[in-house]
Design an enzyme around this catalytic site. Structure first.
Site, mmCIF file in Angstrom:
data_model
loop_
_atom_site.group_PDB
_atom_site.id
_atom_site.type_symbol
_atom_site.label_atom_id
_atom_site.label_comp_id
_atom_site.label_asym_id
_atom_site.label_seq_id
_atom_site.Cartn_x
_atom_site.Cartn_y
_atom_site.Cartn_z
ATOM 1 N N ASP A 52 0.809 -1.223 0.000
ATOM 2 C CA ASP A 52 0.000 0.000 0.000
ATOM 3 C C ASP A 52 0.836 1.263 0.000
ATOM 4 O O ASP A 52 0.338 2.348 -0.302
ATOM 5 C CB ASP A 52 -0.870 0.036 1.273
ATOM 6 N N THR A 104 -4.625 -10.060 10.354
ATOM 7 C CA THR A 104 -3.520 -9.791 9.449
ATOM 8 C C THR A 104 -3.387 -10.957 8.475
ATOM 9 O O THR A 104 -3.616 -12.113 8.845
ATOM 10 C CB THR A 104 -2.202 -9.603 10.230
ATOM 11 N N LYS A 155 6.546 -0.929 9.873
ATOM 12 C CA LYS A 155 5.593 -1.239 8.811
ATOM 13 C C LYS A 155 6.311 -1.378 7.465
ATOM 14 O O LYS A 155 7.329 -2.033 7.360
ATOM 15 C CB LYS A 155 4.470 -0.195 8.779
HETATM 16 O O1 IFM Z 1 -1.215 -5.631 1.296
HETATM 17 C C1 IFM Z 1 -1.491 -4.665 2.271
HETATM 18 C C2 IFM Z 1 -2.836 -5.007 2.861
HETATM 19 O O2 IFM Z 1 -3.830 -4.992 1.881
HETATM 20 C C3 IFM Z 1 -3.184 -4.062 3.976
HETATM 21 N N1 IFM Z 1 -2.147 -4.048 4.985
HETATM 22 C C4 IFM Z 1 -0.836 -3.734 4.465
HETATM 23 C C5 IFM Z 1 -0.423 -4.652 3.328
HETATM 24 C C6 IFM Z 1 0.931 -4.208 2.791
HETATM 25 O O3 IFM Z 1 0.923 -2.870 2.415
#
Ligand code: IFM
Length: 804
Positions: free
Chosen positions: A496, A712, A639
């Protein structure tokens, strides 16, 4: 530090020290009625939607308050405590407790001042209410008089945000009433006569919530939060408890709650039972429900047994016994349960996600499905159908699939209305490509190739077979190519925080497309669609050669090209010069030849590996971020900015295992496994039994701390990395290949697996202490030519022995 342990026999995690470094939670319920509860009883409940169906209030980011509190007061000494350590928080030298999180239930035991209590929190199977079943025993040798008080804090408005911030409205629409054994909250209660011409009846315009006390006579009640707590008191010393008396006041404006007390007089050794009931129930339903629990000591154990049977039976479809106790706990119970929770709740309800994303993320959900296919394939198939019905007829996926999704009638990112409603301005490059590994896994697990011919609507208009849906996904990518001929970045790919731009190009998506072409070619062959198979074979060869030529850089694959033509992820770049996902996906997609695979996996180990897992990239963005490198907004090591992104661990484990590197695959597996960190909770912070979104990388001062629990994509990628990768359970369209990649030190392991209606008892022997490979495979006493078992050779029960 260790705060608890795994009780594998009961499938429970047992917290023995309640002062955990974060709320350690469990999930109860079903899509009809969801509940989250921490080891200190914090958490909330909701009917259907975490955003719009909130029943119990929880204040986010506020030290785990309020919760499902049960207070016990000794009426002689006037001392009081809670059945969970918090909120009263007695001194832990005198207060002993144990919290057992199980499969869809949580049990709290406490022993204090000669009184022991046990509270079982659960949502009965197929029900839309929750139960707090309480047993209180007098362990002392004198008669004791106790007042037991349950407290539930209702939201004033089912929309959780309105409840918190729009007080000029939300406080003036609720009121509470008391009847016999329960408190009823009415939201918009003044509408109760409107539709019924002046007659007061249960009315659908009114929202009702129940808090009831069953099994004992109600000795006191209160429906008003301020009266229960008292000004300048908190949950730790509510006046309604300290004084031993609930004042009987009801809420009319201000804040609604349910507080109900029972006085118990217990002889030495005597136990009393009672139950608190919560739900969104109208008057009639409330009375009926309260009657059902008149004898909680009889009803609640039965309901618990049914709940356990339901969950334990599901999990029994795949069980392992390896030399790693931690891996066994995760794969047999906790990772599996985590997968079911992400499958059910997507990213809608946790102590981090509040439910405001009122829909399913396309890529997230299609990936989540992978984690449960080996346990509940038909449930997975239902969700696959749903997600296929959220594919637009141009082949792209809807970035957000609304909970109100109406196949065939949805607007799309091409429509301003969709963009306005969802906040997603454009298609993402990767969404529909996730269908390939997911659909393939379902076909391989079940052998249900007829699924390919099922006709499923598109999101906006028209319908097509599953096979055609998949072809459209490929067409979408091929119709959105960038200037070099690689898939365009569009709004984003999996990452993202990496905006390569509508005309930029993503190597990750390119690898996904390689895998998609490979799978679709196989499906075309299977269907006897020779022309399509031939075309796909040529596309696969040409496209793979192009990607190889464009993306290889010295000892790694690059991450892509920006719209301006900048190359991202070259070895010589000052920042972000090595990315994890292109390396793992070059292997998973089958693009990298074995020499290149060895090189890139070595590069990853050298450049990205840490003791807590493999970082997403290095070095973090700081001074050299290009315009679309959104990751720079995050602190370094966090992140997408060089954190240890947990979801990506599953892919590198799978890649290592596919290359036969059992030692490395398992060492990566261990590094980010929650159970492996059970002894260092002060570093990890998060629950040691569920995955988090990411762990802080080595560029953070809090290296090793993990975040964003439970919901997740990590749950499913780790499951796949472990089961398909390390344990080597690799079904294909016609049978099962066994190809373990395990630590050479292991003597072997066993597994029990349900497969296409048959039972498999698999023993893997490793007398020569290899990392991978096989020397023989026996099926029911007969030698097989290699490590493959055709499905039609399976009996109802099968003894399978693979020798490595
Ligand atoms: O792939 C994304 C997911 O759709 C949402 N959380 C973060 C991930 C990586 O950016």
């Amino acid at each position: 530090m260790q705060y608890g342990y795994f009780d594998d026999k009961e499938r429970e995690y047992v917290i023995t020290c309640p002062d955990t470094p974060a709320p350690w939670v469990n999930y109860l319920g079903s899509p009809e009625y969801g509940a989250i509860i921490s080891n200190n009883a914090g958490g909330y409940s909701f009917a259907k939607s975490g955003a719009n169906g909130r029943i119990l209030r929880y204040v986010f980011n506020q030290f785990d308050e309020p919760g499902r509190y049960i207070y016990i007061r000794d009426n002689l000494s006037k001392d009081y405590w809670s059945a969970s350590w918090q909120p009263v928080g007695k001194n832990l030298t005198r207060y002993k407790s144990e919290c057992r999180h199980g499969m869809a239930y949580t049990k709290m035991r406490a022993l204090y001042a000669g009184i022991s209590s046990e509270v079982l929190y659960y949502v009965p199977l197929d029900a839309a209410h929750e139960v707090w079943a309480v047993a209180v025993r007098n362990d002392s040798d004198v008669v004791r008089e106790l007042t037991v008080t349950g407290y539930a804090e209702f939201t004033n408005n089912p929309n959780y945000e309105q409840d918190q911030v729009n007080l000029q409205y939300s406080q003036f629409i609720t009121r509470t009433e008391f009847e016999n054994d329960h408190i009823l909250q009415l939201i918009h209660g003044n509408l109760d006569a409107v539709a019924a011409n002046g007659k007061e009846v249960d009315n659908k315009d009114v929202g009702y919530r129940l808090f009831g006390l069953a099994g004992q006579r109600v000795s006191g009640y209160c429906g008003n939060k301020e009266s229960f707590l008292g000004r300048y008191h908190g949950y730790g010393d509510p006046q309604g408890v300290t004084t031993g008396k609930l004042d009987g006041s009801m809420n009319y404006n201000e804040n609604a709650c349910g507080a109900l007390s029972a006085v118990l007089v217990l002889n030495p050794g005597e136990t009393a039972h009672l139950a608190f009931i919560v739900g969104a129930k109208n008057r009639e339903e409330s009375r009926a429900l309260m009657a059902r629990y008149a004898d909680p000591a009889a009803v609640c154990p039965e309901e618990l047994a049914a709940l356990k049977a339901h969950w334990h039976t599901r999990l029994e479809n795949f069980q392992i016994h390896t030399p790693s106790a931690e891996m066994n706990s995760m794969i047999n119970t906790w990772n599996a349960y985590n997968c079911f929770m992400t499958f059910t709740w997507s990213r809608a309800a946790s102590l981090i996600y509040c439910g405001l994303r009122n829909g399913y993320g396309y890529r997230d959900t299609v990936q989540d499905i992978q984690g449960v296919i080996h346990l509940a394939p038909e449930q997975a198939a239902e969700k696959i159908r749903f997600m296929l019905s959220a594919q637009v007829d141009n082949g792209g996926g809807l970035p957000l699939v609304k909970f109100t999704h109406n196949p065939g009638h949805e607007d799309t990112p091409d429509d301003p209305s969709y963009v306005q409603e969802t906040g997603h301005p454009a298609y993402r490059a990767d969404d529909a490509l996730w269908l390939f590994p997911t659909v393939y896994k379902y076909l391989a697990e079940t052998g249900n190739l007829a699924f390919l011919d099922e006709v499923i609507p598109y999101a906006n208009k028209g319908a097509a077979t599953v096979y055609e849906h998949l072809q459209r996904a490929i067409d979408f990518s091929l119709e959105h190519l960038g200037p070099h001929g690689m898939p365009a970045g569009l709004y984003a790919d999996w990452n993202d925080c990496l905006r390569l731009g509508a005309e930029g190009e993503s190597s990750f998506v390119a690898f996904q497309l390689v895998l998609a072409l490979r799978i679709q070619k196989q499906l075309a062959e299977e269907k006897g669609d020779a022309a399509a198979a031939e075309k796909l074979a040529k596309q696969l060869a040409d496209f793979s050669a192009l990607v190889e030529k464009l993306c290889w850089n010295e000892d790694r694959y690059i991450r892509g090209f920006t719209e301006k033509g900048e190359v991202i992820g070259r070895r010589t770049d000052p920042e972000a010069n090595l990315w994890l996902n292109p390396q793992s996906w070059a292997v998973i997609s089958g693009l990298a030849d074995s020499e290149k695979a060895e090189t890139i996996l070595h590069t990853v180990q050298e450049g990205l590996n840490t003791e807590y897992g493999v970082m997403l990239m290095q070095p973090p963005y700081h001074a050299h971020a290009f315009d679309g490198a959104l990751a720079v907004i995050y602190n370094a090591g966090v992140k997408e900015n060089a954190g240890i992104f947990s979801q990506s661990q599953g892919w590198i484990i799978l890649a290592e295992a596919l290359c036969g590197h059992g030692n490395r695959a398992f060492s990566y597996y261990k590094a980010n496994s929650p159970a492996e960190q059970n002894g260092c909770a002060e570093i990890r912070k998060l629950e040691p039994y569920c995955y988090g979104q990411f762990t802080e990388g080595k560029d953070s001062p809090h290296f090793g701390r993990s975040h964003v629990h439970w919901l997740t994509g990590t749950a499913s990628t780790m499951m796949v990395g472990a089961v398909e990768g390390i344990l080597g359970v690799r079904p294909d369209l016609h049978g099962l290949r066994l190809s373990p990649s395990i630590p050479a030190a292991w003597d072997g392991f066993t597994m029990e697996k349900s497969f296409r209606g048959k039972k498999l008892h698999i023993t893997v022997q490793n007398p020569a202490h290899k990392e991978s490979g096989f020397t023989s495979l026996m099926l029911n006493g007969a030698a097989m030519p290699d490590n493959y078992i055709p499905a039609d050779k399976l009996a109802a029960e099968n003894e399978i022995v693979l020798t490595m």
